[in-house]
Design an enzyme around this catalytic site. Structure first.
Site, mmCIF file in Angstrom:
data_model
loop_
_atom_site.group_PDB
_atom_site.id
_atom_site.type_symbol
_atom_site.label_atom_id
_atom_site.label_comp_id
_atom_site.label_asym_id
_atom_site.label_seq_id
_atom_site.Cartn_x
_atom_site.Cartn_y
_atom_site.Cartn_z
ATOM 1 N N HIS A 173 64.248 54.866 60.528
ATOM 2 C CA HIS A 173 63.627 53.604 60.960
ATOM 3 C C HIS A 173 62.376 53.317 60.134
ATOM 4 O O HIS A 173 62.198 52.221 59.606
ATOM 5 C CB HIS A 173 63.281 53.678 62.450
ATOM 6 C CG HIS A 173 62.502 52.505 62.961
ATOM 7 N ND1 HIS A 173 63.050 51.518 63.741
ATOM 8 C CD2 HIS A 173 61.197 52.152 62.782
ATOM 9 C CE1 HIS A 173 62.132 50.599 64.016
ATOM 10 N NE2 HIS A 173 60.982 50.974 63.459
ATOM 11 N N GLU A 174 61.526 54.319 60.028
ATOM 12 C CA GLU A 174 60.250 54.111 59.336
ATOM 13 C C GLU A 174 60.461 53.867 57.841
ATOM 14 O O GLU A 174 59.831 52.992 57.244
ATOM 15 C CB GLU A 174 59.326 55.303 59.568
ATOM 16 C CG GLU A 174 58.907 55.485 61.017
ATOM 17 C CD GLU A 174 58.130 54.295 61.581
ATOM 18 O OE1 GLU A 174 57.585 53.504 60.799
ATOM 19 O OE2 GLU A 174 58.086 54.159 62.810
ATOM 20 N N HIS A 177 61.493 50.401 57.009
ATOM 21 C CA HIS A 177 60.386 49.434 56.889
ATOM 22 C C HIS A 177 59.936 49.326 55.429
ATOM 23 O O HIS A 177 59.530 48.262 54.969
ATOM 24 C CB HIS A 177 59.197 49.841 57.755
ATOM 25 C CG HIS A 177 59.322 49.401 59.178
ATOM 26 N ND1 HIS A 177 59.496 48.081 59.539
ATOM 27 C CD2 HIS A 177 59.307 50.100 60.332
ATOM 28 C CE1 HIS A 177 59.575 47.990 60.866
ATOM 29 N NE2 HIS A 177 59.466 49.206 61.365
ATOM 30 N N TYR A 188 55.613 40.276 60.092
ATOM 31 C CA TYR A 188 55.652 41.155 61.266
ATOM 32 C C TYR A 188 55.093 40.450 62.494
ATOM 33 O O TYR A 188 54.108 40.872 63.088
ATOM 34 C CB TYR A 188 54.879 42.436 60.971
ATOM 35 C CG TYR A 188 55.323 43.613 61.820
ATOM 36 C CD1 TYR A 188 56.632 44.061 61.785
ATOM 37 C CD2 TYR A 188 54.424 44.277 62.644
ATOM 38 C CE1 TYR A 188 57.038 45.132 62.548
ATOM 39 C CE2 TYR A 188 54.813 45.354 63.410
ATOM 40 C CZ TYR A 188 56.134 45.777 63.361
ATOM 41 O OH TYR A 188 56.536 46.846 64.120
ATOM 42 N N GLU A 197 61.859 44.710 62.804
ATOM 43 C CA GLU A 197 62.074 45.889 63.651
ATOM 44 C C GLU A 197 63.559 46.212 63.782
ATOM 45 O O GLU A 197 63.965 47.378 63.727
ATOM 46 C CB GLU A 197 61.486 45.647 65.042
ATOM 47 C CG GLU A 197 60.047 46.068 65.180
ATOM 48 C CD GLU A 197 59.861 47.517 64.780
ATOM 49 O OE1 GLU A 197 60.599 48.377 65.281
ATOM 50 O OE2 GLU A 197 58.991 47.795 63.951
ATOM 51 N N ASP A 270 52.388 43.035 71.425
ATOM 52 C CA ASP A 270 53.321 43.652 70.473
ATOM 53 C C ASP A 270 53.706 42.662 69.364
ATOM 54 O O ASP A 270 54.884 42.499 69.046
ATOM 55 C CB ASP A 270 54.560 44.142 71.263
ATOM 56 C CG ASP A 270 55.595 44.847 70.396
ATOM 57 O OD1 ASP A 270 55.189 45.495 69.409
ATOM 58 O OD2 ASP A 270 56.790 44.730 70.701
ATOM 59 N N HIS A 275 58.972 44.686 69.088
ATOM 60 C CA HIS A 275 59.799 45.822 69.527
ATOM 61 C C HIS A 275 60.589 45.484 70.790
ATOM 62 O O HIS A 275 61.286 46.340 71.340
ATOM 63 C CB HIS A 275 58.941 47.051 69.826
ATOM 64 C CG HIS A 275 58.247 47.635 68.647
ATOM 65 N ND1 HIS A 275 57.011 47.212 68.244
ATOM 66 C CD2 HIS A 275 58.626 48.594 67.772
ATOM 67 C CE1 HIS A 275 56.637 47.904 67.181
ATOM 68 N NE2 HIS A 275 57.605 48.737 66.867
HETATM 69 ZN ZN LIG Z 1 59.291 49.767 63.330
#
Ligand SMILES: [Zn+2]
Length: 355
Positions: A173-174, A177, A188, A197, A270, A275
């Site tokens: 996931h990271e 990005h 974002y 996301e 958020d 998310h």
């Molecule tokens: Zn993320």
């Protein structure tokens, strides 16, 4: 609330701030303390990210790697917060005693391998970018993040969260990005942020499935399975199969993700629910991939990858823009076949219009 400019990379923490905010208010200081501390660290690192983006300092020096081979370095922060910390495992080194180091190294490798073998992409930037990770960051740190240059993993507090290197999809996931940062660079915030996301969840899930050799039908479609401590009532951070069902816990609260546009959450928290509403495009991907069957990275994943890297996706794209491009990409790559139908139906079922 400010909108991100085009030059600011995403600072993404796998555990979103609204979850830590809730934990920080827990009556039990054993639970609230680490959450408060984690929020403070995240705020600090986010600021550092802005500063280094402006100044251009602290960039990881590009090393001359052989094209098409990974160039990984795992560092140990020794429970401090200096980055990147002491280098403990470089590319080609044998596994050491520290399972956390070994998992981070393997996760970076699996991500590299999926990008290369499935999509012909040489690392995050497509040009052999070295993959750098730091483990054992801070004490009781309840998060993992990508800071625009590298990955950072906490060990968790052991009460709510365990070691953040445990789920390979969190690593994927990271790093995804990073891929988005180097391609569509989705803002974002709001729907484009939720797409950012979601793309990370999609490729995080695909990296897990690829490394386990799973078909779409065999996969759990969870993000962060194995990360929650035994006392937590829940299975993961998010579910692409059934958004909103990953956890429902006294302390952690309930998974707030919607699965369709009917339950879209309008919020200023958020970054406008990045998310939270990511559940909708996540579920669309799950539906397309499971309808098609087989290995999800081969067709559904290819279509999503084509949209991310095709140059037509705007930074401020809405769900409907992204959905429309997936339909176009399905047709371009696979013609008028079942792929086109599966993708079109998937968006229809989550209530996102394709043009
Ligand atoms: Zn993320």
């Amino acid at each position: 609330m400010t909108r991100h400019g085009g030059f600011e990379p995403v600072f993404c923490t796998i555990v979103p701030p609204h979850v830590l905010d809730r934990l920080a208010q827990a009556g039990d200081p054993v639970l609230a303390g680490p959450a408060r501390r984690t929020l403070q660290r995240d705020a600090y690192e986010r600021t550092q990210r802005r500063l280094t983006t402006v100044v251009g300092a602290r960039a990881v020096a590009p090393l001359a790697a052989e094209p098409g081979t990974p160039h990984r370095t795992v560092h140990d922060a020794g429970h401090g917060t200096g980055l990147p910390g002491r280098a403990v495992r470089a590319e080609g080194d044998e596994p050491g005693q520290d399972a956390t180091v070994n998992r981070a190294y393997a996760g970076l490798g699996a991500t590299f391998e999926l990008l290369l073998s499935a999509y012909g992409r040489d690392s995050i930037d497509g040009a052999g970018m070295p993959l750098v990770a730091t483990v054992h960051y801070d004490r009781d740190y309840n998060n993992a993040f990508w800071n625009g240059e590298q990955m950072v993993f906490g060990d968790g507090d052991g009460e709510i969260f365990l070691d953040f290197t445990l789920p390979i999809d969190v690593i994927g996931h990271e790093l995804a990005h990073g891929v988005t940062q180097h391609t569509a660079n989705l803002d974002y915030f709001g729907q484009s942020g939720a797409l950012n996301e979601s793309v990370s969840d999609v490729f995080g899930a695909l990296i897990k499935q690829y490394s386990l050799g799973q078909t779409a039908a065999e996969a759990d479609w969870l993000i962060g399975a194995g990360l929650l401590a035994p006392r937590v009532t829940g299975t993961a951070l998010r579910s692409m199969k059934e958004p909103g069902t990953a956890y429902d816990d006294d302390v952690l609260g309930k998974d707030p993700q919607p699965a369709t546009m009917d339950d879209y959450v309008r919020t200023g928290r958020d970054n406008g629910g990045v998310h939270i509403n990511s559940g909708i495009p996540n579920h669309a991907f799950y539906l397309a991939a499971t309808t098609l069957g087989g290995h999800a990275w081969e067709r559904a994943g290819q279509i999503w990858y084509d949209v991310l890297t095709g140059g037509e996706l705007r930074q401020d794209a809405l769900f409907t823009d992204f959905a429309t491009l997936t339909v176009k990409a399905a047709r371009a790559r696979f013609g008028q076949g079942e792929e086109l139908l599966a993708v079109t139906k998937a968006w229809e079922r989550v209530g996102v219009r394709t043009l």
